[in-house]
Enzyme design. Sequence first.
Site, mmCIF file in Angstrom:
data_model
loop_
_atom_site.group_PDB
_atom_site.id
_atom_site.type_symbol
_atom_site.label_atom_id
_atom_site.label_comp_id
_atom_site.label_asym_id
_atom_site.label_seq_id
_atom_site.Cartn_x
_atom_site.Cartn_y
_atom_site.Cartn_z
ATOM 1 N N ASP A 69 0.816 -1.140 -0.133
ATOM 2 C CA ASP A 69 -0.061 0.054 0.113
ATOM 3 C C ASP A 69 0.942 1.372 0.146
ATOM 4 O O ASP A 69 2.083 1.121 0.427
ATOM 5 C CB ASP A 69 -0.893 -0.061 1.416
ATOM 6 N N GLU A 70 0.306 2.393 -0.276
ATOM 7 C CA GLU A 70 0.804 3.715 -0.229
ATOM 8 C C GLU A 70 2.422 3.674 -0.751
ATOM 9 O O GLU A 70 2.978 3.959 0.182
ATOM 10 C CB GLU A 70 0.730 4.116 1.205
#
EC number: 3.2.1.52
Length: 539
Positions: free
Chosen positions: A315-316
Amino acid sequence: MQRRISLIPQPQQLSAAAGDLDLSTLDAIAADPELHPLAWLLSDLLNRGTGLRLAVAGPETGGRVLRLRLEGDRPEDLTTAAEAYRLDVTADGVVLAAAHPAGISRGIATLRQLLPADALREAPAADPVVPLVAIADEPRLRWRGVMLDVVRHFQPKDFVLKMIDRAWLHRLNVVHLHLTDDQGWRFEVPSRPKLAEIASWRAETKIGHARDEAAGYEPTPHGGIFSVPDLREIASYARERHILIVPEVNLPGHARAVLAAYPELGAGQDKPVSPTFGVFEEVLEPTPEALDFALEAYTAVAEVFEGPFVHIGGDEVPMTQWESSPVARELMEREGMEDVRGVQAWFTKAFCERLTAMGKRVIGWDEILDGGAPAEAVVHVWRNEAYVKKAIAAGHQVVASPEPYAYYDHYESDDPQEPLRIHGLTTVDKVAGWDPVPPGIDPDKVLGIQCQLWSEYLPTPRDVEYSAFPRLSVMAEVGWTNLDVREANPVQDRLEDHLERLHAMGVDYRPPTGPERWQRGGSGRRTRFNWTFQEHEAE
């Protein structure tokens, strides 16, 4: 007077007769040999909370017994049929039957809730009396989990074991351990000693909210790491209760702690383990050395946790570093990538190939969809339900943890005395009204649900408990109980009784009326900090 039967999650079918059974009138726990570990666990728990010690005997034992029995064809693991059970309590004894030991384990959790709440204490405090009931039960969803973030604030091993027990009592079957991030690395990899020496601790920690720049930093080192024997103990403890541990090693982003220890795996940045929270540009470079490191890390957790899944995070992941990286540019040219997002897809594919060769299945946050995730990967949706539909449309199974319903680092209410949270508002009523299978979606594609306990603003076990309960209890019902049963018997009507159980277990839960005086944010570093939460939009 017979106690009101009040269970969370609510079984699919329950009928009660007048009267109770005193378990001290039984002769033994009679169990199939395969079920003896569960039988002794039940015997120990009964002894701890009520003083009753029932011996464990073989399946041929007759008379008045508490019988644990396997029956029917053995279903596959991690199916609803594997967790189905039948529990009959009559004046003549108890019969708990299932086709799989996991079903027996779920039935034991229900039996423990049938006992007086004080039977859940650590020393004898209640009589071993249960009401006469007939229960036929099976979960709605296959995956019902809770994520513990032991990185942002390290949570000790003993608390992890307690949370496994609490998951078990609620008939959850997954505990997801978030083990790596920018703020620390939390497990030992013998071939990489700098992870323990450097990456496992930070020199200081942000006071208050990360967006409150004026609050400064607490100059006290913070850290911790689980040794290999620690991880083995956690794995064994969960295995006894038929709880699946899913370890997460979050790469190629959220890598500041890794790069503080091994900067050569990135672009050579000389930055410490992050003392604050957020998303940082430092990521792994797409090199053979970075893949070798990831393989060592994934191997370390895969050898301890024998379950089928390893979570790769994903993620991210900012693209800034790769946009200016000669290494990433060379990879893009070699592989014919038109977009820098293809670099993350390259990492995801490489992780999947290596883990598949180890007999594991990959699960990753919904960003792994960017550039195309391998078909066999399970997508863990965190942003919102639109990504559930997007992942399923792309052919993936999904674990749903949409932030508006499943992030319990959000505020519990609008009360100005609520302690510091990241943002948002997720009430008990909002969780209770959630249907995790969106309209028009094939239910078989929704593997299950999971709540998230991110710990940026949960520094102690007590803070984690306040954030988790009773929202976790309500979420457990969302994952287990069919919609028609939930509507006929709302979980809110049973919460007051269930809070007595949590109290007996020593859980520092949030009362329905709001935080107790010692739970409030006050005006110091735990004071409430508000900023507007905007739900993510699907791309």
